[in-house]
Design a protein around this motif. Structure first.
Motif, PDB file in Angstrom:
ATOM      1  N   PRO A 149       0.622  -1.395   0.019  1.00 51.13           N
ATOM      2  CA  PRO A 149       0.126   0.102   0.067  1.00 51.13           C
ATOM      3  C   PRO A 149       1.031   1.138  -0.018  1.00 51.13           C
ATOM      4  O   PRO A 149       0.352   2.365  -0.353  1.00 51.13           O
ATOM      5  CB  PRO A 149      -0.921  -0.251   1.315  1.00 51.13           C
ATOM      6  CG  PRO A 149      -0.493  -1.344   2.187  1.00 51.13           C
ATOM      7  CD  PRO A 149       0.543  -2.217   1.105  1.00 51.13           C
ATOM      8  N   TYR A 150       2.020   1.162   0.204  1.00 47.88           N
ATOM      9  CA  TYR A 150       2.853   2.480   0.405  1.00 47.88           C
ATOM     10  C   TYR A 150       3.919   2.388  -0.550  1.00 47.88           C
ATOM     11  O   TYR A 150       4.868   3.025  -0.604  1.00 47.88           O
ATOM     12  CB  TYR A 150       3.593   2.532   1.748  1.00 47.88           C
ATOM     13  CG  TYR A 150       2.590   2.536   3.021  1.00 47.88           C
ATOM     14  CD1 TYR A 150       2.009   3.492   3.498  1.00 47.88           C
ATOM     15  CD2 TYR A 150       2.360   1.559   3.729  1.00 47.88           C
ATOM     16  CE1 TYR A 150       0.795   3.428   4.119  1.00 47.88           C
ATOM     17  CE2 TYR A 150       1.363   1.295   4.777  1.00 47.88           C
ATOM     18  CZ  TYR A 150       0.686   2.592   4.836  1.00 47.88           C
ATOM     19  OH  TYR A 150      -0.258   2.432   6.088  1.00 47.88           O
ATOM     20  N   GLU A 151       3.736   1.592  -1.729  1.00 50.37           N
ATOM     21  CA  GLU A 151       4.591   1.296  -2.613  1.00 50.37           C
ATOM     22  C   GLU A 151       5.012   2.865  -3.578  1.00 50.37           C
ATOM     23  O   GLU A 151       5.989   3.034  -3.945  1.00 50.37           O
ATOM     24  CB  GLU A 151       4.159   0.492  -3.885  1.00 50.37           C
ATOM     25  CG  GLU A 151       4.986   0.360  -5.067  1.00 50.37           C
ATOM     26  CD  GLU A 151       4.463  -0.838  -5.815  1.00 50.37           C
ATOM     27  OE1 GLU A 151       3.882  -1.902  -5.438  1.00 50.37           O
ATOM     28  OE2 GLU A 151       4.309  -0.325  -6.990  1.00 50.37           O
ATOM     29  N   THR A 152       3.908   3.665  -3.435  1.00 47.10           N
ATOM     30  CA  THR A 152       4.236   4.985  -4.451  1.00 47.10           C
ATOM     31  C   THR A 152       4.453   6.172  -3.207  1.00 47.10           C
ATOM     32  O   THR A 152       4.174   7.121  -3.723  1.00 47.10           O
ATOM     33  CB  THR A 152       3.042   5.115  -5.160  1.00 47.10           C
ATOM     34  OG1 THR A 152       1.967   5.279  -4.297  1.00 47.10           O
ATOM     35  CG2 THR A 152       2.973   4.167  -6.216  1.00 47.10           C
TER      36      THR A 152
END
Lengths: 331, 331
Positions: free
Chosen positions: B250-253
Motif C-alpha cells: 500500500p505504500y509502494e508509491t
C-alpha cells in the motif's frame, strides 16, 4: 497523522532520481495548510539538494556531516548551545538578525545574540554593579534610549551580559552559585539607565567541542573582540539585540561570529570629578557613555515588508505576507 | 589553531550586512589548504544564506530550527540515528546515493541505507535463517550477483537486514539479546547466495521523536513499504546499498524516505517440489529470486567524474577532481 496513503494528495512517487527528487520532495511536503511552513520547506529542500548536487557530495562526506551534527546536538545542555555557536560562526545568526530587524539610518544596529544569554539574570537598580569579579577593571556605563524622533523612551526592559575578566560567562562554570555578569534593568522616565560593570575582554568562544574542531580545520581563530551584550524590549518597539565593542581590540576586524559594526565601537574615558561624585566612582576610573536609538514596531515591519517583497520578486514570485512573513502568492 | 589575527590572510571584516555577509564568510573559511573543504563550505554557506534571504527567516523561526536540530541530536544514541532519518525524509539520502553511486543502464539501482544498518550482524552460511521471529511468514531468497558483462562475481560480502513481523528492527528493542533479522553472507564461486528470512512487512519509521513531529506538521505518513535491505562490498566494485521492495504494497508509491524504484520491485512465488527439496523448504512456501548486477569501481568513477564535470560546468566553473571529488579549478 494521515497514515492512509489513499488520502495523499500527491502523485505516485517512484523511481526518484538526481533530477526529479527535489520537485517530488517539495510536493509531498506541500500537504499542510500552513503556507509559510510549505514555503520554508520548499526553499530548504531546494537549497539542500542543490548543495548536494553542486558539491557532488559523497556518501562518506554525508556520513561525516551526520556525525558532526549529532555531536553538535549531543554536547548541548541547559547551559551550552552548540547549534547557536555553529550558526554564529557560519554567519547565519548575523544574517537572520539583519533580515528580521532591519534598521533605518541613525537607529542602533543589531549584533549577534550568541549562546550565552540566560533568563536567570536578576533585576537591578540604576547604579548597581552587575559584575562581582574582583579581577575585573571596574567601569561605569551611562546610557540613554531614544526613539527615531529623538524622544526618550522610559520603562524599556534591558538585558545586559558580559564575561568575567578571564573571558567566561557565569553559565560556563559548573560550580557557580548564581547569576553574575548579567542583569535586567529598566530605563527611567527620561530614557536613562546606568550601571557598574567591568571592562569587557576578548575571549574565545567555546572551542573544545565540534564547532571548535571545525574552526581549526578551517584555520580560523575562535576569538571575539571585547564586548558587552544588550537586549532591549518594550511593547511597540522592535526587539533590539546588540552589543558594544571596545575600539582597538586585536580581534576587532576578525570576530569569529561577525558581530562588529563601526557604529557599535565605543571608547572608555576617565571619570572626571563631577561624574565620580554623581555616580560614586573613583576619579579617573573608566566610563562608557552611549546613546541607543530604538525603532518602532511599525517602522521595522514596514521596512521588513518592503525588503521581503523585493527579495521574493527577485526570485520571480509574487508575494503575500502572513503575520509579517512572506509566502508566494499563488492566487 | 591560528589565534593570531595578524596572520589571517583575510581582509578586515566589519559592518557585515545582508548583502556582504556571504562573501566575507566564504573568504574567512578559505584559509585552509584543503580545496575540497573550502569548496564544500563555500556552497554550504551560499545555500544556507540564500535560504535565509529567500525565506526572510525570522529570529523566532531560526530559534525553532535551533531547538529542532538540538532535539534531533539529543535523541540520537548508539542504536538510534535521528539525523539519518531527517536526511531520509527530506530526500537527501536518496539524492546523495544517486550522486555517489551513478548506475549505468542494466545495473542494480541503489536505495536508501536508512538508520538501521548495524555492524554486529553475524556471518551466515548459505541456506541459514537470518530471522527467528516465529510470527513471520517464512521465505526463501535465492540470488545471483553478476558484473555488467554478465560474469558471476564470487566472494562478495553481502549485508542483509530486515524488520521482524511487527515492523521493528532488532536494535529497536531495549531488551534484545543479540542481532536478529540481519546477517552477513558471501557469494559462492558461481556468484550465488541464498538464505531463509521472513516476508518483509511495511512499517513506520520511528515517529515518536522530532522527525515524527515534523512529518505530522507536514501531513505526511511515516510508512515505508515492505522491503529487505542489501549492501554489497568487494574490492574493485562500486559499493552498492539497495533494497528489494514487495510489489503491490500500500505504500509502494508514497515511501516516507523515497526509496522505491520499479527495478527493485519483486514478487514472491510458491516453492515447487524441486526448489522445496533442494533448499529444504515446504512446497508452496514463499520464494524470492533476484539477480543483482554490480558495476566496477572504474565504471562508477568514470560516470561520476563525467557527471561532476557537467554539474560544475553548469555552475560556470572549471572543474578539477581531487580523490574523485570535484573542486573548482582556479589555476
Amino acid at each position: 497523522m494521515n497514515m492512509d496513503p489513499s488520502k495523499a494528495k500527491v502523485p505516485p512517487m517512484k523511481d526518484l532520481t538526481i533530477d526529479n527528487i527535489t520537485e517530488n520532495t517539495i510536493r509531498i511536503n506541500s500537504q499542510s495548510s500552513d503556507a509559510r511552513l510549505t514555503y520554508v520547506l520548499e526553499r530548504l529542500v531546494t537549497h539542500m539538494h542543490d548543495f548536494a548536487r553542486e558539491t557532488r557530495l559523497s556518501t562518506k562526506e554525508w556520513m561525516v556531516a551526520i556525525q558532526f551534527l549529532t555531536a553538535v546536538g549531543q554536547i548541548c545542555s541547559d547551559v551550552r548551545q552548540e547549534f547557536i555557536l555553529l550558526s554564529d560562526i557560519l554567519g547565519l545568526s548575523l544574517l537572520v538578525d539583519s533580515i528580521d530587524h532591519p534598521k533605518p539610518a541613525h537607529s542602533t544596529e543589531g549584533s549577534v545574540l550568541g549562546p550565552f544569554h540566560s533568563h536567570e539574570a536578576e533585576d537591578m537598580a540604576h547604579g548597581d554593579a552587575m559584575s562581582h569579579d574582583p579581577n575585573g577593571e571596574p567601569c561605569l556605563v551611562i546610557c540613554t534610549i531614544k526613539d527615531s524622533h529623538g524622544n526618550p523612551i522610559p520603562d524599556v526592559k534591558i538585558d545586559i551580559w558580559e564575561t568575567d575578566s578571564s573571558g567566561h560567562y557565569d553559565v560556563q562554570y559548573a560550580d557557580r552559585e548564581g547569576p553574575d555578569g548579567r542583569c535586567v534593568i529598566r530605563s527611567d522616565q527620561d530614557g536613562n539607565f546606568w550601571f557598574k560593570a567591568i571592562k569587557p575582554v576578548p575571549y574565545p568562544i567555546p572551542h573544545d567541542g565540534p564547532v571548535g574542531k571545525l574552526l581549526e580545520k578551517l584555520h580560523r581563530h575562535p576569538f571575539r573582540p571585547a564586548h558587552m551584550h544588550f537586549m532591549f524590549e518594550k511593547p511597540g518597539y522592535d526587539h533590539l539585540i546588540t552589543a558594544l565593542y571596545v575600539r582597538g581590540d586585536p580581534y576587532e576586524t576578525s570576530d569569529a561570529v561577525f558581530g562588529v559594526k563601526n557604529s557599535l565601537l565605543v571608547d572608555f574615558h576617565p571619570a572626571d570629578k563631577m561624574v565620580a561624585k554623581e555616580y560614586d566612582v573613583a576619579v579617573g576610573s573608566a566610563v562608557l557613555e552611549h546613546d541607543f536609538v530604538l525603532v518602532s514596531e511599525k517602522e521595522a515591519s514596514d521596512l521588513r515588508a518592503e525588503k521581503s517583497r523585493k527579495a521574493l520578486e527577485a526570485l520571480g514570485r509574487k508575494v503575500k505576507l502572513i503575520e509579517g512573513l512572506p509566502v508566494p502568492d499563488v492566487d
